[in-house]
Design a protein around this motif. Sequence first.
Motif, PDB file in Angstrom:
ATOM      1  N   LEU B 245       0.835  -1.209   0.000  1.00 29.32           N
ATOM      2  CA  LEU B 245       0.000   0.000   0.000  1.00 29.32           C
ATOM      3  C   LEU B 245       0.865   1.253   0.000  1.00 29.32           C
ATOM      4  N   ILE B 246       1.918   1.232   0.792  1.00 30.86           N
ATOM      5  CA  ILE B 246       2.785   2.415   0.864  1.00 30.86           C
ATOM      6  C   ILE B 246       3.447   2.678  -0.485  1.00 30.86           C
ATOM      7  N   LEU B 247       3.968   1.618  -1.105  1.00 32.28           N
ATOM      8  CA  LEU B 247       4.609   1.779  -2.415  1.00 32.28           C
ATOM      9  C   LEU B 247       3.632   2.308  -3.455  1.00 32.28           C
ATOM     10  N   LEU B 248       2.434   1.722  -3.460  1.00 35.02           N
ATOM     11  CA  LEU B 248       1.438   2.117  -4.458  1.00 35.02           C
ATOM     12  C   LEU B 248       0.967   3.543  -4.233  1.00 35.02           C
ATOM     13  N   PHE B 249       0.837   3.890  -2.973  1.00 33.59           N
ATOM     14  CA  PHE B 249       0.402   5.254  -2.668  1.00 33.59           C
ATOM     15  C   PHE B 249       1.473   6.240  -3.121  1.00 33.59           C
ATOM     16  N   ALA B 250       2.734   5.874  -2.899  1.00 32.73           N
ATOM     17  CA  ALA B 250       3.829   6.735  -3.342  1.00 32.73           C
ATOM     18  C   ALA B 250       3.790   6.883  -4.865  1.00 32.73           C
ATOM     19  N   PHE B 251       3.549   5.795  -5.555  1.00 29.00           N
ATOM     20  CA  PHE B 251       3.463   5.861  -7.019  1.00 29.00           C
ATOM     21  C   PHE B 251       2.327   6.798  -7.449  1.00 29.00           C
ATOM     22  N   TRP B 252       1.202   6.661  -6.793  1.00 30.27           N
ATOM     23  CA  TRP B 252       0.047   7.506  -7.126  1.00 30.27           C
ATOM     24  C   TRP B 252       0.379   8.975  -6.919  1.00 30.27           C
ATOM     25  N   LEU B 253       0.991   9.247  -5.770  1.00 24.60           N
ATOM     26  CA  LEU B 253       1.324  10.618  -5.411  1.00 24.60           C
ATOM     27  C   LEU B 253       2.297  11.217  -6.414  1.00 24.60           C
ATOM     28  N   ILE B 254       3.310  10.434  -6.767  1.00 24.32           N
ATOM     29  CA  ILE B 254       4.346  10.949  -7.665  1.00 24.32           C
ATOM     30  C   ILE B 254       3.787  11.145  -9.068  1.00 24.32           C
ATOM     31  N   SER B 255       3.055  10.153  -9.551  1.00 28.05           N
ATOM     32  CA  SER B 255       2.638  10.239 -10.956  1.00 28.05           C
ATOM     33  C   SER B 255       1.434  11.147 -11.168  1.00 28.05           C
ATOM     34  N   THR B 256       0.573  11.273 -10.172  1.00 31.34           N
ATOM     35  CA  THR B 256      -0.611  12.109 -10.418  1.00 31.34           C
ATOM     36  C   THR B 256      -0.459  13.517  -9.869  1.00 31.34           C
ATOM     37  N   ILE B 257       0.382  13.716  -8.876  1.00 30.75           N
ATOM     38  CA  ILE B 257       0.463  15.054  -8.298  1.00 30.75           C
ATOM     39  C   ILE B 257       1.855  15.661  -8.471  1.00 30.75           C
ATOM     40  N   ARG B 261       2.823  18.710 -11.186  1.00 31.51           N
ATOM     41  CA  ARG B 261       3.075  20.012 -10.550  1.00 31.51           C
ATOM     42  C   ARG B 261       4.498  20.480 -10.814  1.00 31.51           C
ATOM     43  N   LEU B 262       5.433  19.548 -10.653  1.00 32.38           N
ATOM     44  CA  LEU B 262       6.846  19.894 -10.833  1.00 32.38           C
ATOM     45  C   LEU B 262       7.117  20.422 -12.225  1.00 32.38           C
ATOM     46  N   THR B 263       6.527  19.787 -13.233  1.00 34.97           N
ATOM     47  CA  THR B 263       6.814  20.232 -14.597  1.00 34.97           C
ATOM     48  C   THR B 263       6.291  21.638 -14.819  1.00 34.97           C
ATOM     49  N   VAL B 264       5.137  21.948 -14.227  1.00 35.52           N
ATOM     50  CA  VAL B 264       4.614  23.312 -14.381  1.00 35.52           C
ATOM     51  C   VAL B 264       5.606  24.292 -13.778  1.00 35.52           C
ATOM     52  N   THR B 265       6.039  24.000 -12.543  1.00 34.76           N
ATOM     53  CA  THR B 265       6.951  24.916 -11.854  1.00 34.76           C
ATOM     54  C   THR B 265       8.274  25.037 -12.600  1.00 34.76           C
ATOM     55  N   ILE B 266       8.829  23.902 -12.984  1.00 29.19           N
ATOM     56  CA  ILE B 266      10.134  23.939 -13.654  1.00 29.19           C
ATOM     57  C   ILE B 266      10.038  24.698 -14.974  1.00 29.19           C
ATOM     58  N   SER B 267       8.966  24.463 -15.714  1.00 26.49           N
ATOM     59  CA  SER B 267       8.871  25.127 -17.015  1.00 26.49           C
ATOM     60  C   SER B 267       8.700  26.631 -16.832  1.00 26.49           C
ATOM     61  N   VAL B 366       5.066  13.549 -19.949  1.00 26.77           N
ATOM     62  CA  VAL B 366       4.148  12.430 -20.182  1.00 26.77           C
ATOM     63  C   VAL B 366       4.884  11.093 -20.150  1.00 26.77           C
ATOM     64  N   ALA B 367       6.211  11.160 -20.338  1.00 27.75           N
ATOM     65  CA  ALA B 367       6.971   9.921 -20.256  1.00 27.75           C
ATOM     66  C   ALA B 367       6.982   9.404 -18.821  1.00 27.75           C
ATOM     67  N   PHE B 368       6.901  10.333 -17.865  1.00 28.91           N
ATOM     68  CA  PHE B 368       7.016   9.942 -16.460  1.00 28.91           C
ATOM     69  C   PHE B 368       5.671   9.841 -15.760  1.00 28.91           C
ATOM     70  N   SER B 369       4.673  10.478 -16.319  1.00 33.90           N
ATOM     71  CA  SER B 369       3.385  10.484 -15.643  1.00 33.90           C
ATOM     72  C   SER B 369       2.264  10.181 -16.631  1.00 33.90           C
ATOM     73  N   PRO B 370       1.626   9.019 -16.465  1.00 37.69           N
ATOM     74  CA  PRO B 370       0.509   8.715 -17.365  1.00 37.69           C
ATOM     75  C   PRO B 370      -0.620   9.728 -17.203  1.00 37.69           C
ATOM     76  N   LEU B 371      -0.680  10.336 -16.014  1.00 38.19           N
ATOM     77  CA  LEU B 371      -1.731  11.332 -15.801  1.00 38.19           C
ATOM     78  C   LEU B 371      -1.552  12.508 -16.741  1.00 38.19           C
TER      79      LEU B 371
END
Lengths: 250, 485
Positions: B245-257, B261-267, B366-371
Amino acid sequence: MLETKNLTKKFGDFTALHNLNLKVNSGEIFCLLGANGAGKSTTINLFLNFLKPSSGQALIDGLDVCQYPLETKSRFTYIPENLRLYPQLTGLENLDFFYGLSHTQNQGLPNTGKVSKDQLIEVLNEAGLPSEFLHRRVSSYSKGMRQKVGIALAMVKNAQVLLLDEPTSGLDPQASNEFSELLIRMKSKGVAILMATHDLWRARDTGSHIGIMKQGHLLESFEATTISHSDLESLYLSHMYRHKTPIREE
Amino acid sequence: MKNSAIYRIVIKDFVVSIRSGKFWTLAGFVFIFASVSLWLGQSQYNRVSTIKAEAIQQARHQWENQGEKNPHGAGHFGSVAFKPITPLYMIEAGLTDYVGEWVYLETHKQNSAEKRPANDRSVLFRFGQITPGFLFRFLIPLFVILLGYSTFSSEKEQNTLRMLLSQSITSKELFYGKLLSMFLQLAIMIVPVFLVTMGMFLMQDFSPFIPHMFILFMAYVLYLSTFVFIAIGISARSRTSGSALILLFAFWLISTILIPRLTVTISEILSPPFSSFDLKVTHDEKQDNKYVYGYKGRDDFSEMYAEIESELMQEYGVGDADSLEVNPFGFAIEKTEEEGQIIYDKTFGQINDLYKSQNKLHRKSVAFSPLSALHFLSMGLAHNDLQAHEDFLDQAEEYRRDLMKTLNMDIAYNSRKGKNNEEGNSHLPYVQGEEFWKSIRTFEYDELGLIKIISNHKYDVISLFLWFFASAFFANWSVKKLKIN
Ligand SMILES: Nc1ncnc2c1ncn2[C@@H]1O[C@H](COP(=O)(O)OP(=O)(O)OP(=O)(O)O)[C@@H](O)[C@H]1O
Ligand SMILES: [Mg+2]
């Protein structure tokens, strides 16, 4: 019928099983005795194909379990020390599920026919599961009741081989007595049974053959009727105390 | 079928999931959220499209009834181009709330888009993000994780895996059994949402957009399947349900949020955007100093006028400017338009380049986040992504240029003929009326075709497929590697 041929299992440098040769014919109960760590479970796990042998073979009805995992699995039923079932399902549903899985691969074997719910209930009764528990969830079952579902699975599956890993440990005397009776009934139907156990008394009473294992070696095997309860105990203990290292190096 | 091991496992897992209670809770939440968000989406769609339709009508009415005036005056009076919203706005609001939805079209000036309609939105809708798109992008993946994290790990923890693997089943059957059971649960959650949406589209005769909607749901299925596979794979690799559950939650957090967010800020750090204030200043400078009174080194309108006049006298073979039957003023003013356009093409080109370079970085995410891939694709299908916005601005500008040319050429060819020309050279006394205003077509936005949308979003589609296949491979591999102990 089950058989091992020079079956050896190493975990790294450690050899858990040395050149095991044993044979259990149909209608026989072979009881494996031995201290903790002797290699009894390792032997059974090799039959289950959960472990791969380092060398040698484990055979069920002459079929190598590594080569024919599905065929051999369809011929045996395995009952571990603590048989676990799905707690959210009833005993009947668990039996139906596991029977369904074994049933699917069994083309050409005796138990290809479809079994009705009534037949499943009948088998559970025969295995001694109290009828009021049939439709209760397994989460409310005692260990003995779960073992009975396991035996029922073997009966309904018409398994020709039973692999039992300390099936009676932790059962109360009455429950383990009932269990032994079931085994004797299976034996009389021609099932070949391999049972790892620490219960010398019951091994002598129930078993047709007894093997004593120590540190991965099968030290002795003999027919159960050739020895009395007390002789078995002193033989076992003398083996256990005699040597810290293996007795025979093959 | 009933005898197959796969079927047995599907049913067993489904019953276990239902009896554990979490399934109906999650499915109920999806049902309620979907109902509320579709209802909100529909009413927002009705609101916005009504406001727009009224605004379009009103603008047209003003244009037609601007009274008698000189066509160049009409150019200053101006017209408005509105970007329509599509029914998929109900599902995916996209950039609609952030970029302009209409643009003021006037002579001499290319304006940027304004976003007035967004100001009318209800606060709830703008900040709450209660859209079906949000449900599918963020919440259902989380629910998939909650349904799937223990699919194998609980078999390990309960030690039922030992019994399961001692039966004569293949790892393939086990994999497909678990997988289909997850898909069955997912289908019960999302198929009703799809059917209701389809019903809404059919009832309101949104049939031109049904293919878009269908593709959007297919994309959702691909995206959610990725989460199903990853949940199964991680569950099979994990010793305990807790760690799964912890691993999956981390994946969800990273890929969907995190990654989106990071790409918006970095760009934004890499290429800071113009504020619209900066943009206006730049425009006004260029406008005042350069192009109204000439470009290419000329700094006097009359100089250019004289140049054009003499060219026309030559062309028409007349020796005296007063006997020209065409009005040089129309050509001169059109010339300033065209020269201004060169500057605007450059300025807007720079802004577009900036957007594009920002967008490029987003695109890489999009390569890193299916979202991100799903989000870009769904905005594209809903006609409210950056490309649709740019396309709208391009079409509006094209229309503006066409409109101004029509007005200027009317001055050029008609102002010296007929009753309205009593004062000779000047264009000013010449007027046109309602009939002429009516003869000019209204701006109509041509939406990008479906094929064009897909090709614009090919990397998103590829990313979704890659995630799908990679995660399927991972799940399959993990199940094959399943071991006792
Ligand atoms: N996966 C493994 N990796 C390394 N060593 C193992 C593994 N499985 C078993 N062993 C070792 O092999 C030896 C035999 O273990 P096994 O479980 O077969 O004993 P056993 O006779 O069943 O004992 P018990 O009566 O305690 O059940 C032990 O020393 C054990 O530590
Ligand atoms: Mg053991």
